[in-house]
Design a protein around this motif. Sequence first.
Motif, short mmCIF file in Angstrom:
data_model
loop_
_atom_site.label_atom_id
_atom_site.label_comp_id
_atom_site.label_asym_id
_atom_site.label_seq_id
_atom_site.Cartn_x
_atom_site.Cartn_y
_atom_site.Cartn_z
N SER A 102 -2.74 -7.70 3.04
CA SER A 102 -2.18 -7.09 4.25
C SER A 102 -0.70 -6.74 4.12
CB SER A 102 -2.39 -8.02 5.44
OG SER A 102 -1.71 -9.25 5.24
N VAL A 103 -0.12 -6.87 2.94
CA VAL A 103 1.31 -6.59 2.78
C VAL A 103 1.57 -5.10 3.02
CG1 VAL A 103 3.22 -6.54 1.13
CG2 VAL A 103 1.65 -8.48 1.16
N PRO A 104 2.52 -4.74 3.90
CA PRO A 104 2.80 -3.34 4.19
C PRO A 104 3.29 -2.58 2.96
CG PRO A 104 3.80 -4.77 5.83
CD PRO A 104 3.33 -5.66 4.72
N ALA A 105 3.14 -1.26 3.00
CA ALA A 105 3.48 -0.42 1.86
C ALA A 105 4.95 -0.56 1.46
CB ALA A 105 3.15 1.04 2.17
N ALA A 106 5.85 -0.61 2.44
CA ALA A 106 7.29 -0.68 2.12
C ALA A 106 7.62 -1.96 1.36
CB ALA A 106 8.12 -0.60 3.40
N THR A 131 5.42 -3.68 -0.40
CA THR A 131 4.77 -3.53 -1.71
C THR A 131 5.67 -2.79 -2.68
OG1 THR A 131 2.57 -3.53 -0.70
CG2 THR A 131 2.75 -2.57 -2.89
N ALA A 132 6.34 -1.75 -2.18
CA ALA A 132 7.26 -0.98 -3.02
C ALA A 132 8.44 -1.83 -3.48
CB ALA A 132 7.76 0.24 -2.25
N ASN A 133 9.09 -2.51 -2.52
CA ASN A 133 10.26 -3.34 -2.86
C ASN A 133 9.90 -4.44 -3.85
OD1 ASN A 133 11.87 -1.84 -1.16
ND2 ASN A 133 11.90 -3.34 0.49
N THR A 134 8.82 -5.15 -3.55
CA THR A 134 8.46 -6.28 -4.42
C THR A 134 7.94 -5.79 -5.77
OG1 THR A 134 6.28 -6.37 -3.34
CG2 THR A 134 8.00 -7.84 -2.49
N GLY A 135 7.23 -4.65 -5.77
CA GLY A 135 6.74 -4.11 -7.03
C GLY A 135 7.87 -3.70 -7.96
N MET A 136 8.90 -3.08 -7.41
CA MET A 136 10.04 -2.70 -8.24
C MET A 136 10.85 -3.93 -8.65
SD MET A 136 9.77 0.42 -8.94
CE MET A 136 11.37 0.73 -9.72
N ASP A 137 10.77 -4.98 -7.87
CA ASP A 137 11.39 -6.26 -8.25
C ASP A 137 10.70 -6.81 -9.49
OD1 ASP A 137 13.28 -8.26 -7.95
OD2 ASP A 137 12.11 -9.41 -6.51
N VAL A 138 9.37 -6.74 -9.52
CA VAL A 138 8.61 -7.17 -10.69
C VAL A 138 9.06 -6.37 -11.91
CG1 VAL A 138 6.32 -7.23 -11.77
CG2 VAL A 138 6.58 -7.83 -9.37
N PHE A 139 9.14 -5.07 -11.76
CA PHE A 139 9.53 -4.20 -12.87
C PHE A 139 10.93 -4.55 -13.36
CE2 PHE A 139 11.24 -0.10 -14.48
CZ PHE A 139 10.37 0.07 -15.55
N THR A 140 11.85 -4.80 -12.44
CA THR A 140 13.23 -5.16 -12.81
C THR A 140 13.27 -6.49 -13.54
OG1 THR A 140 14.04 -3.98 -10.85
CG2 THR A 140 15.59 -5.47 -11.95
N HIS A 141 12.51 -7.47 -13.07
CA HIS A 141 12.45 -8.76 -13.76
C HIS A 141 12.02 -8.59 -15.21
CE1 HIS A 141 11.78 -10.99 -9.69
NE2 HIS A 141 13.06 -10.85 -9.97
N ARG A 153 -0.96 2.61 -7.11
CA ARG A 153 -2.26 2.40 -6.46
C ARG A 153 -2.16 1.30 -5.41
NH1 ARG A 153 -7.49 2.14 -10.34
NH2 ARG A 153 -8.15 0.95 -8.49
N SER A 154 -1.46 0.25 -5.73
CA SER A 154 -1.27 -0.85 -4.79
C SER A 154 -0.48 -0.39 -3.57
CB SER A 154 -0.56 -2.01 -5.49
OG SER A 154 -0.41 -3.12 -4.63
N TYR A 155 0.50 0.46 -3.80
CA TYR A 155 1.34 0.98 -2.71
C TYR A 155 0.55 1.88 -1.77
CZ TYR A 155 4.78 3.98 -0.40
OH TYR A 155 5.49 4.70 0.54
N PHE A 156 -0.22 2.78 -2.32
CA PHE A 156 -0.91 3.77 -1.50
C PHE A 156 -2.13 3.22 -0.75
CE2 PHE A 156 1.17 6.96 -4.40
CZ PHE A 156 1.95 7.56 -3.40
N LYS A 184 11.04 7.47 -5.50
CA LYS A 184 10.81 8.61 -4.60
C LYS A 184 9.35 8.66 -4.15
CE LYS A 184 14.63 11.30 -6.48
NZ LYS A 184 15.04 12.44 -7.35
N GLU A 185 8.42 8.37 -5.05
CA GLU A 185 7.01 8.37 -4.69
C GLU A 185 6.71 7.32 -3.61
OE1 GLU A 185 3.96 10.16 -6.06
OE2 GLU A 185 5.73 11.45 -6.00
N MET A 186 7.44 6.21 -3.65
CA MET A 186 7.20 5.13 -2.69
C MET A 186 8.18 5.17 -1.53
SD MET A 186 5.98 1.96 -5.15
CE MET A 186 7.47 1.90 -6.16
N ASP A 187 8.86 6.31 -1.37
CA ASP A 187 9.75 6.53 -0.24
C ASP A 187 10.82 5.46 -0.12
OD1 ASP A 187 10.57 8.15 1.87
OD2 ASP A 187 9.39 7.05 3.36
N MET A 188 11.40 5.07 -1.26
CA MET A 188 12.45 4.05 -1.28
C MET A 188 13.83 4.73 -1.27
SD MET A 188 10.91 1.42 -4.14
CE MET A 188 12.16 0.14 -3.82
N HIS A 189 14.80 4.00 -0.76
CA HIS A 189 16.17 4.50 -0.83
C HIS A 189 16.67 4.46 -2.27
CE1 HIS A 189 16.26 4.45 3.48
NE2 HIS A 189 16.15 3.13 3.56
#
Length: 381
Positions: free
Chosen positions: A165-169, A171-181, A212-215, A325-330
């Motif tokens: 149930s995690v909202p898309a926004a 999901t985007a923030n945490t997903g990019m956190d994973v990538f950064t780690h 896919r997880s985001y959308f 940009k695809e995940m509508d992030m700042h």
Amino acid sequence: MKEFDIKTKIYFGAGALERLKQLPYHRALIVTDPFVVTSGLIKLVTEPLDKKGIAYSIFDHVVPDAPLDKIVEGVQALTDYQPDSIITVGGGSAIDSAKAIREIGARTSNTERLPMIAIPTTSGTGSEVTSFSVISNPEEHTKYPLVSDDLLPDEAILDVEMVKSVPAAITANTGMDVFTHALEGYVSLRYNEFSAALAEKAVEICGSWLLRSYFDNNDTHARQKMHVASTLAGLAFNSSGLGLNHSLAHQLGAQFHIPHGAANAMLLPHVIEFNSEINAHSKSRQVYSQTVHRYETLARVLGLQNFNTITTVRALVAWTQFMMKEMDMHTCVSETGVCTKEEYEAAIPTMVEAALRDRCTPDNPRQATPEDLAKIYRDLW
């Protein structure tokens, strides 16, 4: 001599929460946040405990960025309830809070640290398997990364039911956190083959499953993949350390309350360019640093093979920007609306000073001067 170990036992896959029915404890303090309780998500944890006959008390005063006053409240709850275990349910703030509560509680009462089970409800921080805990002092606009093996949870339970149930926004923030780690751990000065293997797999999963997880939060398979990627990246950087990206992001969170994953994502293109010394004006050269070749390797993991080393690293930067940009992030601070340009520029000297002191900075592959960090912050506006 180097060392690598995994001290946290991980339960994952379908039905992972069934582990709660097997716990050998009698009395647990559950550390979580108000949303987990009000949303009913907490029932996924309490119902197995009820069936097992494990008593529990819920401390749900966790708020973002784990402020010191809430840690003190948690220690008091721990002292009052006298549990034989701690179960923490939530995102990075909840798990970080539980780590600090357990550590301070053990020290103030001069008792052994209680067993801790971490159940993440976001796929981002990897805190369930790391020896890091970030707490904050809102009055001083400061974040303090704590680092000790004593902070490691004893068990982690990764169940996709907790993140469906995690909202898309988020999901985007945490997903990019994973990538950064994963990315930071891969180029860290404490890089090693074991952490590298974990980081590469985390990056591969992000490339295939994050969008896919985001959308579609009903895409259970994608969500499970990202949940595992978060833990893989956590295991990677717990061994290798992080770098400037996190040092700089910590200050954006402390000063302007920009969510950690969002801050990391905004900074990532700038930090890759700084560490690699490759940008839009770079020309080919005969010799590149080890850091550049590691960025190049991760670009290839993402399928970004390009004409040469420079264009491949630049493709990695472009991929990062594309994902945001695809995940509508700042992509810059000005887009967030959290402050005026004048307020932001006035805070830069303080943020630079704090970033240089940050525990993550020594592991960065390129040494930075105050002027270097100030430029990154200015470019980020």
